[in-house]
Design an enzyme around this catalytic site. Sequence first.
Site, mmCIF file in Angstrom:
data_model
loop_
_atom_site.group_PDB
_atom_site.id
_atom_site.type_symbol
_atom_site.label_atom_id
_atom_site.label_comp_id
_atom_site.label_asym_id
_atom_site.label_seq_id
_atom_site.Cartn_x
_atom_site.Cartn_y
_atom_site.Cartn_z
ATOM 1 N N HIS B 10 0.641 -1.316 -0.019
ATOM 2 C CA HIS B 10 -0.013 -0.189 0.111
ATOM 3 C C HIS B 10 0.969 1.306 0.088
ATOM 4 O O HIS B 10 1.038 1.826 0.999
ATOM 5 C CB HIS B 10 -0.834 0.057 1.131
ATOM 6 C CG HIS B 10 -1.986 0.873 1.078
ATOM 7 N ND1 HIS B 10 -3.045 1.066 2.183
ATOM 8 C CD2 HIS B 10 -2.284 2.159 0.401
ATOM 9 C CE1 HIS B 10 -3.827 2.085 1.893
ATOM 10 N NE2 HIS B 10 -3.475 2.698 0.880
ATOM 11 N N HIS B 12 1.473 4.969 -2.277
ATOM 12 C CA HIS B 12 0.736 5.754 -3.094
ATOM 13 C C HIS B 12 1.859 6.899 -3.337
ATOM 14 O O HIS B 12 2.518 7.451 -2.494
ATOM 15 C CB HIS B 12 -0.602 6.630 -2.523
ATOM 16 C CG HIS B 12 -1.654 5.943 -2.156
ATOM 17 N ND1 HIS B 12 -2.115 5.115 -3.114
ATOM 18 C CD2 HIS B 12 -2.099 5.679 -0.910
ATOM 19 C CE1 HIS B 12 -3.154 4.617 -2.453
ATOM 20 N NE2 HIS B 12 -3.408 4.952 -1.005
ATOM 21 N N ARG B 75 -1.669 8.713 -6.091
ATOM 22 C CA ARG B 75 -2.114 9.121 -4.455
ATOM 23 C C ARG B 75 -3.407 9.174 -4.586
ATOM 24 O O ARG B 75 -4.482 9.745 -5.372
ATOM 25 C CB ARG B 75 -1.620 10.643 -4.613
ATOM 26 C CG ARG B 75 -2.010 11.291 -3.297
ATOM 27 C CD ARG B 75 -1.442 12.933 -3.140
ATOM 28 N NE ARG B 75 -1.450 13.412 -1.642
ATOM 29 C CZ ARG B 75 -0.807 14.410 -1.333
ATOM 30 N NH1 ARG B 75 -0.321 15.039 -2.331
ATOM 31 N NH2 ARG B 75 -1.025 14.728 -0.310
ATOM 32 N N ALA B 76 -4.188 8.389 -3.296
ATOM 33 C CA ALA B 76 -5.643 8.359 -3.306
ATOM 34 C C ALA B 76 -6.603 9.456 -3.263
ATOM 35 O O ALA B 76 -7.483 9.512 -3.697
ATOM 36 C CB ALA B 76 -5.699 7.425 -2.164
ATOM 37 N N SER B 77 -5.978 10.415 -2.162
ATOM 38 C CA SER B 77 -6.732 11.667 -2.027
ATOM 39 C C SER B 77 -6.867 12.419 -3.296
ATOM 40 O O SER B 77 -7.805 13.243 -3.426
ATOM 41 C CB SER B 77 -6.281 12.502 -0.805
ATOM 42 O OG SER B 77 -4.786 12.836 -1.197
ATOM 43 N N TYR B 198 -12.144 7.304 4.905
ATOM 44 C CA TYR B 198 -11.169 6.031 4.933
ATOM 45 C C TYR B 198 -11.742 4.952 5.332
ATOM 46 O O TYR B 198 -11.890 3.596 5.123
ATOM 47 C CB TYR B 198 -9.641 6.417 4.914
ATOM 48 C CG TYR B 198 -8.960 6.920 3.727
ATOM 49 C CD1 TYR B 198 -9.923 7.860 2.746
ATOM 50 C CD2 TYR B 198 -7.484 7.092 3.709
ATOM 51 C CE1 TYR B 198 -8.991 8.746 1.803
ATOM 52 C CE2 TYR B 198 -6.989 7.752 2.677
ATOM 53 C CZ TYR B 198 -7.714 8.499 1.711
ATOM 54 O OH TYR B 198 -7.162 9.163 0.637
ATOM 55 N N GLU B 288 1.342 2.498 3.723
ATOM 56 C CA GLU B 288 0.716 3.641 3.314
ATOM 57 C C GLU B 288 1.620 4.794 3.673
ATOM 58 O O GLU B 288 1.244 6.010 4.008
ATOM 59 C CB GLU B 288 -0.707 4.098 3.783
ATOM 60 C CG GLU B 288 -1.274 4.936 2.724
ATOM 61 C CD GLU B 288 -2.874 5.006 2.930
ATOM 62 O OE1 GLU B 288 -3.427 4.738 3.945
ATOM 63 O OE2 GLU B 288 -3.500 5.926 2.144
ATOM 64 N N ARG B 294 2.309 11.451 9.298
ATOM 65 C CA ARG B 294 3.581 11.426 8.767
ATOM 66 C C ARG B 294 4.483 11.879 9.898
ATOM 67 O O ARG B 294 5.902 12.071 9.814
ATOM 68 C CB ARG B 294 3.735 12.481 7.876
ATOM 69 C CG ARG B 294 3.020 12.432 6.366
ATOM 70 C CD ARG B 294 2.960 13.389 5.322
ATOM 71 N NE ARG B 294 2.206 13.210 4.349
ATOM 72 C CZ ARG B 294 2.362 13.663 3.025
ATOM 73 N NH1 ARG B 294 3.334 14.362 2.788
ATOM 74 N NH2 ARG B 294 1.608 13.289 2.061
#
Lengths: 345, 345
Positions: B10, B12, B75-77, B198, B288, B294
């Site tokens: 996972h 991105h 990138r998912a977002s 999510y 991820e 972060r």
Amino acid sequence: MRQPLVIDCHGHYTTAPKALEEWRNGQVANLNTPDLGPRVSDLRISDDELRESIEANQLRLMRERGSDLTIFSPRASFMAHHIGNFETSATWAAICNELCYRVSQLFPDNFIGAAMLPQSPGVDPASCIPELERCVKEYGMVGINLNPDPSGGHWTSPPLSSRSWYPIYEKMVEYDIPAMIHVSTSCNPCFHTTGSHYLNADTTAFMQCLTSDLFKDFPTLKFLIPHGGGAVPYHWGRFRGLAQEMKKPLLQDHLLNNIFFDTCVYHQPGIDLLTKVIPTKNVLFASEMIGAVRGIDPETGHYYDDTRRYIQAAALSDEDRFQIFEGNARHVYPRLDAALKQKGL
Amino acid sequence: MRQPLVIDCHGHYTTAPKALEEWRNGQVANLNTPDLGPRVSDLRISDDELRESIEANQLRLMRERGSDLTIFSPRASFMAHHIGNFETSATWAAICNELCYRVSQLFPDNFIGAAMLPQSPGVDPASCIPELERCVKEYGMVGINLNPDPSGGHWTSPPLSSRSWYPIYEKMVEYDIPAMIHVSTSCNPCFHTTGSHYLNADTTAFMQCLTSDLFKDFPTLKFLIPHGGGAVPYHWGRFRGLAQEMKKPLLQDHLLNNIFFDTCVYHQPGIDLLTKVIPTKNVLFASEMIGAVRGIDPETGHYYDDTRRYIQAAALSDEDRFQIFEGNARHVYPRLDAALKQKGL
């Protein structure tokens, strides 16, 4: 240390006599022709029927499992605030709350009421205040259930941090009552009511509080997030990290004076995680018994929702267990505490 | 037993050069006047820029933390399928997928691609098949990200069990590729993207599968549910109990040949629960990284998303750990397995 009074802070009247559901079906059938619909006075449920519905169900299981007192509110999935308009919800809430009140009068040692509100999508939450006041003042109820999504899975209301909810919070602070944040039936086919909508709403409500400064405006406001807090304790590191990125205070300071979690988590590893990750002072015993999951777990031979067993088996001190079973409920529900003290408890 | 290859399933491309975001901003600004908007050829990102964006970020952290290979998708977002129409998404997906492909070509030992799809609310999912085919056949991608809610938090698409999704599943089965079920940015103010949308989507997707017989129609279809399965493992007893009430088979038979969970859970107690409750064969290592969370956890001194540490510290056998780091990813992503074997791995 004395044995705790075991207070189940999450019980719904899921076993009400059939006449209640039939009345509601009539109301829904005549939504657009309310003059044809049933009148409130058409609903007749005797004390004996109420007694029977409780003695054979909740009270029997409370005795078997060893819980003493249940904070009892109308059936969550039947609130269905998305149906009809404010008048629909107002009539329905009044009926359901009165039944819970009658149960609390018939079994004063075992049940005390919490109110559903006559919410309706797009209607000002302030419209719920008369029913809230009636339930506290006339019925002696000690809490409310607040639905963050009266649309039933379409999520069309503003977040709980929006000022539109403030009239409710002001009354909660005035009366010193907490709200359980509890949605109702999903009418969105994406969401199974008890399998995803309930848990999603719990997580959503927590995050709405996290991103806001709601509890700066209402330092004594208290929310109880049911179903073990949805996904929150399992992802506690994620939420701590998100708060950190947003430069919010530590969660214990930012949220944990105001947000509490119940123990409606239906297996031992889940309860073990909850009680390990969340401070004891924020965990309140609950089962939501005769609710979403009514069967017996073949892995244990016991009911999934017999959550008292999991609390007993968790790695907790007697003092922790006392807080979870009794102490924290007295703190979060001051009117419950007062009612117990009046009885010498 | 040999040391496992550590496969992060996972990842991105969250660190793409700024030009990508600027191109997208231009596209969005000219949604209604696409003739004025940037052309695909206006986006120029050199190999050196790609290299730099990866070497200074993902690759550096992979080396520091000890992971070998990342399954890498856009990138998912930023997928933001709710923006514009099918053409908007088709152009955007093609650009983003190509960048991930180029990264996989520049770092063939460390990255392999997974595709985003050009979904758009209300548009037939079958429209995504050309891009899916291109990514598998031309780019050698080994999986896709499937968004169960292209509306971005309004949940207007039918559940994953609906036949409207079947064209995608047929292609997945044909190519033997799994789908990670991953939503994108929430444009519903109720839902924080990474804090609730999510996780809610993960729980929702699992429950959509539970209530259906999807995997009877597609016995080899594989879904990877990210973020540790949302609320699912924490409430595993609830889900077992709900399946039981619905007279479904045991979850291990009903769902666990087809559904897998990643390890994007950012604290030790969460990973401990996941690995205790969910069979090892259903857990795939993932971080991820450089994603939602972060920062460094002040309680441990390590990055929240350094999930390898939690797996190392969990009560697992070496064999279990081998499966979670490598074996299960080879099983769920057969095209990844084939690519590794071709390299003698």
